[in-house]
Every structure is written in structure tokens, then in C-alpha cells.
Design an enzyme around this catalytic site. Structure first.
Site, PDB file in Angstrom:
ATOM      1  N   ASP A 139       0.838  -1.195   0.000  1.00 34.68           N
ATOM      2  CA  ASP A 139       0.000   0.000   0.000  1.00 34.68           C
ATOM      3  C   ASP A 139       0.875   1.247   0.000  1.00 34.68           C
ATOM      4  O   ASP A 139       0.660   2.187  -0.785  1.00 34.68           O
ATOM      5  CB  ASP A 139      -0.912  -0.025   1.232  1.00 34.68           C
ATOM      6  CG  ASP A 139      -1.839   1.169   1.306  1.00 34.68           C
ATOM      7  OD1 ASP A 139      -2.197   1.724   0.249  1.00 34.68           O
ATOM      8  OD2 ASP A 139      -2.210   1.568   2.423  1.00 34.68           O
ATOM      9  N   GLU A 150      -1.927  -5.055  -3.829  1.00 30.86           N
ATOM     10  CA  GLU A 150      -1.029  -4.356  -2.909  1.00 30.86           C
ATOM     11  C   GLU A 150       0.010  -5.307  -2.345  1.00 30.86           C
ATOM     12  O   GLU A 150       1.195  -4.949  -2.225  1.00 30.86           O
ATOM     13  CB  GLU A 150      -1.839  -3.709  -1.787  1.00 30.86           C
ATOM     14  CG  GLU A 150      -2.685  -2.534  -2.240  1.00 30.86           C
ATOM     15  CD  GLU A 150      -3.477  -1.918  -1.116  1.00 30.86           C
ATOM     16  OE1 GLU A 150      -3.843  -0.731  -1.243  1.00 30.86           O
ATOM     17  OE2 GLU A 150      -3.758  -2.610  -0.117  1.00 30.86           O
TER      18      GLU A 150
END
Length: 243
Positions: free
Chosen positions: A63, A132
Site C-alpha cells: 500500500d 497491494e
């Protein structure tokens, strides 16, 4: 594939995963175990020395890396645009909806290992979370510069139409606040942490609804973190209502 590339992987499933990654992103993994972990959903987590092993930690790392890569790309791509435009564009690119679509396009849904014991084990954000986690694995397997080249050249340039994205409306914070006003709920965006300094600074925003804690998200700007936290909260609420 060259013979040395085949010998790098221990079994047929490792080789199949490596080939899939190469076909999509143009490289062969060095440490295939990182990518196997990236595609291991928490419903298939195992215990190792007392720790739960799934892709959640890689998702956390990815992320942050993905946000940095997209921020750098947009900064270079649009040298005359202001911070507000760059923040909004980054939020659209790294939004859960965008990452889910990209993951499905790449066939990640066929690579993720998750429990099929009940219909709710496969969440609406599972593919985006895996993207992610894959980014986190990519960063650890190589380095930031390599991850930047892969994400920019193999993802953004090939699969994201920036002109269409600029015109699209994807303001989850406004959507959440409008819902709260209509339903008489109290929504608060709390800054719960700040990590790093300068360009590496990350703001952590948590959404609470009627004093109940929902999603937390991080971004290099408060506005961006609020948008991401609002989106995650919106998806959480939809998943709960579907159950």
C-alpha cells in the site's frame, strides 16, 4: 524460458506462478516464496512460530510502496498541476475499485488461495488487497526502482487511461458523508498517526461512524488518506449489508 529460470523454482506450481508473473509483468521472481505469500488470503493463513502468516503484512507494505510510486509518476507526468489534482488522481489510481479491476484483468483471481468453505470468505476487496501484497513482494524481491518501472510501464501506461480517469468521479468521502447526513449518522475522520518526514511522511486516518471504528488508511497527504479510508469504509459497509 531459459533453463536457469526453470531450475530456480523447486516444483511445478512455483514454475506456473513464475510464468504467470512473467507473462503479465515481464520479469521472473527471484524469491518465489514472497509472491506465493502475496496470493495467500487471510482465510488460508497458517501459524508459524506463533505468528499468523498471510498476505496482510505484504498488503500493508505494498500500500505504501504503490502510493509512493504513483505519486512520483504523477509528479513527473504533470509538472504544472497543483497538489489537489495530483492527490485526487493518485487516490483514483490506488482506489480499491481500481485495484480490483486491475487484478481481475491480470487474472489475480485465479492465483489467490482462499478458503471456499463459505460464500463470505471471498471479500469484494480481496483482489485489490492481493495487488497491494504483490507490490510489497515486488519491492522486497528487488528494490524500489525496479518496482517503480514495473508498476509504471506494465500497469499504469498499459492499463490506465489518465484522461478518462481525470474526468471520472470517485469521491468516496463525499459519498460517505452524504449517506451519513441522510441516515442521521455521525462520521468523523480522525488522524491517528503520522510516520516519516518530508516526502516520506505518511498520514494515517481512521473513520469512525457513531463512535464505532471502521477502516484506517495511510497516504502522503491528509486528503488522500481520508479518501482511501472513506473508500475502505464504504466497501466494509457494503460487505456487511450483503451478509
Amino acid at each position: 524460458m531459459e533453463l536457469l529460470s526453470f531450475l530456480r523454482y523447486r516444483n511445478k506450481s512455483d514454475r506456473a506462478l513464475a510464468v504467470s508473473i512473467h507473462n503479465i509483468f515481464g520479469f521472473y521472481p527471484k524469491n518465489i516464496e514472497l509472491y506465493k505469500l502475496a496470493f495467500t488470503h487471510k482465510s488460508m493463513s497458517t501459524k508459524l512460530s506463533g505468528y499468523t502468516v498471510s498476505n496482510e503484512r505484504l498488503e500493508y507494505l505494498g500500500d505504501a510502496i504503490l502510493s509512493s510510486v504513483v505519486a512520483e509518476f504523477l509528479f513527473k507526468k504533470f509538472p504544472t498541476r497543483q497538489e489537489g489534482f495530483l492527490t485526487e488522481m493518485r487516490s483514483k489510481i490506488v482506489s480499491r475499485a481500481s485495484l480490483n479491476k486491475l487484478s481481475l484483468k491480470f487474472g489475480f483471481d485465479n492465483l489467490i488461495h482462499y478458503s471456499k468453505k463459505n460464500e463470505h470468505s471471498k471479500s469484494k476487496s480481496m483482489e485489490g488487497n492481493a495487488f497491494e501484497a504483490f507490490t510489497g513482494a515486488l519491492f522486497l524481491d528487488f528494490d524500489y526502482d525496479f518496482a517503480y518501472e514495473v508498476i509504471v510501464n506494465r500497469v499504469i501506461r498499459l492499463h490506465i487511461n489518465l484522461e478518462e480517469l481525470e474526468k471520472s468521479e470517485n469521491n468516496y468521502k463525499s459519498r460517505l458523508l452524504e449517506w451519513a447526513q441522510r441516515k442521521k449518522h455521525h462520521v468523523v475522520f480522525n488522524q491517528v498517526d503520522v510516520k516519516g518526514t518530508g516526502y516520506e511522511r505518511l498520514y494515517y486516518i481512521q473513520v469512525t461512524i457513531d463512535e464505532k471504528e471502521y477502516a484506517t488508511a495511510a497516504d502522503h497527504s491528509i486528503k488522500g488518506a481520508e479518501q482511501l479510508a472513506a473508500e475502505k469504509t464504504w466497501l466494509m459497509m457494503n460487505e456487511i449489508s450483503d451478509q
